[in-house]
Scaffold this motif. Structure first.
Motif, PDB file in Angstrom:
ATOM      1  N   HIS A  44      75.634  78.110 -11.354  1.00  0.00           N
ATOM      2  CA  HIS A  44      76.121  79.426 -10.795  1.00  0.00           C
ATOM      3  C   HIS A  44      75.036  80.519 -10.777  1.00  0.00           C
ATOM      4  O   HIS A  44      74.183  80.499 -11.594  1.00  0.00           O
ATOM      5  CB  HIS A  44      77.337  79.783 -11.509  1.00  0.00           C
ATOM      6  CG  HIS A  44      78.217  78.705 -11.994  1.00  0.00           C
ATOM      7  ND1 HIS A  44      78.416  78.269 -13.239  1.00  0.00           N
ATOM      8  CD2 HIS A  44      79.136  78.112 -11.008  1.00  0.00           C
ATOM      9  CE1 HIS A  44      79.419  77.343 -13.156  1.00  0.00           C
ATOM     10  NE2 HIS A  44      79.810  77.063 -11.668  1.00  0.00           N
ATOM     11  N   ASP A  71      73.762  83.646 -12.187  1.00  0.00           N
ATOM     12  CA  ASP A  71      73.874  84.123 -13.443  1.00  0.00           C
ATOM     13  C   ASP A  71      73.618  83.357 -14.507  1.00  0.00           C
ATOM     14  O   ASP A  71      73.125  83.466 -15.619  1.00  0.00           O
ATOM     15  CB  ASP A  71      75.174  85.190 -13.725  1.00  0.00           C
ATOM     16  CG  ASP A  71      76.453  84.272 -14.508  1.00  0.00           C
ATOM     17  OD1 ASP A  71      76.433  83.173 -14.233  1.00  0.00           O
ATOM     18  OD2 ASP A  71      77.443  84.888 -14.830  1.00  0.00           O
ATOM     19  N   ASP A  72      73.720  81.901 -14.303  1.00  0.00           N
ATOM     20  CA  ASP A  72      73.449  80.862 -15.262  1.00  0.00           C
ATOM     21  C   ASP A  72      71.803  81.166 -15.602  1.00  0.00           C
ATOM     22  O   ASP A  72      71.599  80.768 -17.070  1.00  0.00           O
ATOM     23  CB  ASP A  72      73.601  79.553 -14.891  1.00  0.00           C
ATOM     24  CG  ASP A  72      74.906  79.285 -14.419  1.00  0.00           C
ATOM     25  OD1 ASP A  72      75.956  80.087 -15.193  1.00  0.00           O
ATOM     26  OD2 ASP A  72      75.051  78.034 -13.809  1.00  0.00           O
ATOM     27  N   TYR A  79      79.141  75.290 -22.840  1.00  0.00           N
ATOM     28  CA  TYR A  79      80.438  75.435 -23.235  1.00  0.00           C
ATOM     29  C   TYR A  79      81.327  74.734 -22.383  1.00  0.00           C
ATOM     30  O   TYR A  79      82.754  74.867 -22.356  1.00  0.00           O
ATOM     31  CB  TYR A  79      80.902  76.969 -23.154  1.00  0.00           C
ATOM     32  CG  TYR A  79      81.011  77.850 -21.856  1.00  0.00           C
ATOM     33  CD1 TYR A  79      82.058  77.541 -20.941  1.00  0.00           C
ATOM     34  CD2 TYR A  79      79.736  78.299 -21.171  1.00  0.00           C
ATOM     35  CE1 TYR A  79      82.191  78.152 -19.694  1.00  0.00           C
ATOM     36  CE2 TYR A  79      79.704  78.814 -20.006  1.00  0.00           C
ATOM     37  CZ  TYR A  79      80.688  78.718 -19.233  1.00  0.00           C
ATOM     38  OH  TYR A  79      80.739  79.382 -18.052  1.00  0.00           O
ATOM     39  N   HIS A  87      78.139  72.800 -14.665  1.00  0.00           N
ATOM     40  CA  HIS A  87      77.121  72.866 -15.808  1.00  0.00           C
ATOM     41  C   HIS A  87      76.744  71.391 -16.109  1.00  0.00           C
ATOM     42  O   HIS A  87      75.724  70.958 -16.080  1.00  0.00           O
ATOM     43  CB  HIS A  87      77.365  73.727 -16.878  1.00  0.00           C
ATOM     44  CG  HIS A  87      77.447  75.116 -16.626  1.00  0.00           C
ATOM     45  ND1 HIS A  87      77.429  76.257 -17.919  1.00  0.00           N
ATOM     46  CD2 HIS A  87      77.665  75.905 -15.649  1.00  0.00           C
ATOM     47  CE1 HIS A  87      77.633  77.169 -17.310  1.00  0.00           C
ATOM     48  NE2 HIS A  87      77.627  76.923 -16.135  1.00  0.00           N
TER      49      HIS A  87
HETATM   50 ZN    ZN Z   1      77.685  78.872 -15.079  1.00  0.00          ZN
END
Ligand code: ZN
Length: 275
Positions: free
Chosen positions: A10, A12-13, A131, A136
């Motif tokens: 994504h 911002d990752d 998380y 991911h």
């Molecule tokens: Zn992400």
């Protein structure tokens, strides 16, 4: 040319885990290529004036372009899948959700990128994706498979000459790192808002870190990269409600695990590239 290929899910990752090291290497002349599987369509909208659920894909693409430019990346590639949302939510079921993309479709895309870009270093998430976000985890699996397939001349011969990168790293977030933030939140008298739940989900063993990089020289660039992601990193983000110095202190160290070549016990490396 020294090249780092970063495969994440994504917009911002890249900002939280590796923006400091990427900008540091970019300053030193390395080429940084960012692959982003989705446009983060299921993300937050911190301020309604920034967009709507309908426009969020375009807004976050623009935010990601801002981030790539701030880091000093040369190339940004979207794989054009849709954000699958958090585990167990309805967007998981959509046909265009990244989590439902067949390996036989995603892996050749990544192999083609690896053979064209010819990175010495590839970065992706660890198997639990920090998380546990389904996207991911998915990009982790596809990237690891593509890393090995790209090096095998018998696989996808029509996608270019085989390319063996020197190193594959996982970007990892440590419990101890986020515990510092939680501590800062307590000290600032803030409610914990679900942060503890994220903390409890972090599983990566603290001793399976092979590169611990001090990125204090580029922490301000990293902060600017985070601020590019305006819909995600709004004024109410926990990192923005604790004192900026406390947030930056936590973000100024980045952690990677070396997975290929397989490290021996106690291995530590001092940089991304083989010296
Ligand atoms: Zn992400």
């Amino acid at each position: 040319m020294k090249t780092i290929l970063v495969c994440l899910a994504h917009p911002d990752d890249e900002a939280f885990g590796v923006a400091g090291m990427l900008s540091r290497y970019a300053q030193d002349g390395a080429r940084v290529v960012l692959v982003c599987a989705t446009r983060g369509e299921e993300g937050e909208i911190a301020d309604p004036s920034l967009g709507t659920p309908e426009t969020l894909a375009q807004v976050r693409e623009d935010e990601m372009r801002c981030a790539a430019k701030t880091i000093g990346a040369q190339e940004l590639i979207f794989l054009d899948y849709r954000d699958s949302g958090m585990a167990g939510t309805p967007p998981n079921q959509r046909a265009d959700a990244f989590v439902n993309a067949p390996a036989g479709e995603v892996i050749p895309k990544l192999v083609g990128i690896m053979r064209r870009v010819q990175p010495q270093v590839v970065l992706t998430f660890e198997p639990f994706g920090g998380y546990g976000h389904p996207d991911h985890i998915a990009i982790h699996h596809h990237t690891v498979a593509a890393f090995h397939a790209a090096a095998d001349a018998d696989q996808f011969p029509d996608l270019g000459a085989a390319w063996q990168a020197d190193r594959l790293f996982y970007t990892v977030i440590l419990r101890s790192q986020l515990a510092q933030i939680t501590q800062a939140m307590v000290e600032a008298g803030m409610p914990n808002d679900g942060f503890t739940a994220i903390l409890d989900n972090l599983q990566w063993p603290e001793d399976e870190v092979h590169l611990r990089m001090d990125v204090s020289t580029t922490i301000d660039i990293k902060w600017q990269t985070l601020l590019c992601h305006r819909t995600q990193f709004g004024e109410n983000h926990p990192f923005r409600r604790i004192p900026e110095t406390a947030a930056k202190a936590t973000l100024a160290t980045e952690y990677l695990a070396l997975v290929w070549p397989v490290p021996t016990q106690g291995t530590m490396v001092t940089g991304l590239f083989v010296e």
